[in-house]
Design a protein around this motif. Structure first.
Motif, PDB file in Angstrom:
ATOM      1  N   CYS A 243       0.856  -1.191   0.000  1.00 11.63           N
ATOM      2  CA  CYS A 243       0.000   0.000   0.000  1.00 11.63           C
ATOM      3  C   CYS A 243       0.886   1.232   0.000  1.00 11.63           C
ATOM      4  N   ASP A 244       0.282   2.384  -0.270  1.00 12.47           N
ATOM      5  CA  ASP A 244       1.047   3.629  -0.346  1.00 12.47           C
ATOM      6  C   ASP A 244       1.692   3.995   0.982  1.00 12.47           C
ATOM      7  N   VAL A 268       7.225   0.962  -6.056  1.00 11.79           N
ATOM      8  CA  VAL A 268       5.852   1.113  -6.533  1.00 11.79           C
ATOM      9  C   VAL A 268       4.917   0.580  -5.449  1.00 11.79           C
ATOM     10  N   SER A 269       3.634   0.907  -5.549  1.00 11.56           N
ATOM     11  CA  SER A 269       2.704   0.437  -4.523  1.00 11.56           C
ATOM     12  C   SER A 269       1.282   0.382  -5.055  1.00 11.56           C
ATOM     13  N   ASN A 272      -2.998   4.117  -4.915  1.00 11.03           N
ATOM     14  CA  ASN A 272      -2.990   5.376  -5.656  1.00 11.03           C
ATOM     15  C   ASN A 272      -3.760   6.471  -4.919  1.00 11.03           C
ATOM     16  N   CYS A 276       0.655   9.738  -2.711  1.00 12.93           N
ATOM     17  CA  CYS A 276       1.644   9.529  -3.781  1.00 12.93           C
ATOM     18  C   CYS A 276       2.262  10.836  -4.274  1.00 12.93           C
ATOM     19  N   SER A 285       1.923   4.288  -8.452  1.00 10.41           N
ATOM     20  CA  SER A 285       0.988   3.448  -7.701  1.00 10.41           C
ATOM     21  C   SER A 285      -0.188   3.060  -8.592  1.00 10.41           C
TER      22      SER A 285
END
Length: 329
Positions: A243-244, A268-269, A272, A276, A285
């Motif tokens: 997750c972010d 990356v995650s 979104n 971010c 994301s």
């Protein structure tokens, strides 16, 4: 098969279209005998009512969610969905009340809230036990589970296909030349994290890459009080964070080790969220548009209110937004 309309039902029943509408909407103005005949016939021919905002006008709903998820300082996923879902309810002059899920005696606490508030329907955000869902279906007219899907219970789900999304996100990193890709997330915590992990493994497997056990940070680092200092014997060139918020903590952990994103390590995650764009560099994301998610969840509620015996599964489309956290190698 020809579409079944109110007009066709009215012709078959020998009554007006208005009478059919009132009968199927449980409104006054038709006899109980005619109402029963109309409902029986409509069901026999597979008629499905099309919901409208009238279905949710002046109603009360509850949004159940884990307090940990909603009140985390970096949490912007469920809180944003709640904000847009509340706006959808307001359009029909309805109210969305938030209530927190308790880890102990979860159903009993939910039952108490429901008995007190008497909602017309409830939304549940995130993973919920199937046994609890079964009990809820007996005491609440409409239950919509948001951001979770279970094949074990035929509930109403509005969800993201996390397995497929993770597969796509890992393929994105592979396309950038990364073959040493780590995964960050405790796969035992939620089915969403597990699905993302297995989607990641599928992409690696198709690329002929055997994942290194040292690449898997099997902990939800965003839950730690202290910033984790992660040690790797064989540092991956990219991390896929569950997750972010986890990615934000990974940014800090890598910075403590003197590593730079994306020059030394790409990140990356999922989800979104607005987080971010606040990170440096901005985080790549993948996830759903939260306003779109809320509209689909509210639409599912309308469908269930209009057709109480109908089970709804609504997969949510997602977007991969490339920002500045990935380099090509």
């Amino acid at each position: 098969m020809a579409k079944v309309t109110l007009e066709k039902i009215a012709q078959e029943m020998g009554c007006s279209k208005v009478a059919v509408y009132k009968a199927l909407s449980d409104k006054k103005g038709v006899s109980e005998e005619l109402r029963a005949r109309i409902k029986t016939y409509a069901e026999s021919v597979g008629y499905v009512r099309h919901p409208s905002l009238l279905e949710a006008k002046n109603k009360k709903f509850i949004f159940f969610i884990s307090q940990d998820f909603f009140l985390m300082p970096s949490e912007q996923y469920y809180s944003t969905i709640f904000y847009f879902l509340s706006a959808e309810c307001n359009k029909s002059n309805s109210v969305l009340q938030i209530a927190f899920l308790e880890p102990q005696k979860t159903f009993e606490r939910m039952e108490g809230v429901i008995a007190s508030y008497k909602p017309d329907g409830i939304f549940i955000a995130g993973q919920i036990d199937e046994a609890i869902m079964k009990k809820l279906d007996k005491i609440v007219p409409a239950v919509i589970v948001v951001d979770y899907f279970s094949p074990l219970y035929p509930g109403n789900y509005v969800y993201v296909d996390n397995f497929h999304l993770s597969y796509i996100l890992t393929r994105f990193l592979l396309g950038k030349g990364h073959t040493h890709i780590g995964f960050v997330g405790d796969v035992t915590k939620t089915s969403a994290i597990a699905d993302r992990y297995f989607g990641y493994l599928k992409a690696l497997n198709e690329a002929g890459i055997a994942p290194d056990a040292d690449w898997h940070v099997n902990v939800n680092i965003e839950r730690n009080i202290d910033v984790p200092v992660i040690s790797f014997k064989n540092l991956p060139t990219a991390f896929l964070c569950h997750c972010d918020a986890a990615a934000q903590w990974m940014y800090t952990s890598l910075a403590i080790k003197g590593l730079h994103i994306p020059d030394d390590v790409s990140v990356v995650s999922f989800d979104n969220t607005a987080l971010c764009d606040s990170l440096m560099p901005k985080l790549t994301s993948a996830g759903p548009q939260k306003d779109y998610y809320a509209k689909k969840a509210f639409g599912a509620m309308l469908e269930v209110l209009a057709n109480r015996n109908r089970t709804i599964h609504v997969p949510i489309k997602t977007n991969l937004v490339e920002r500045g956290s990935v380099r090509t190698i």
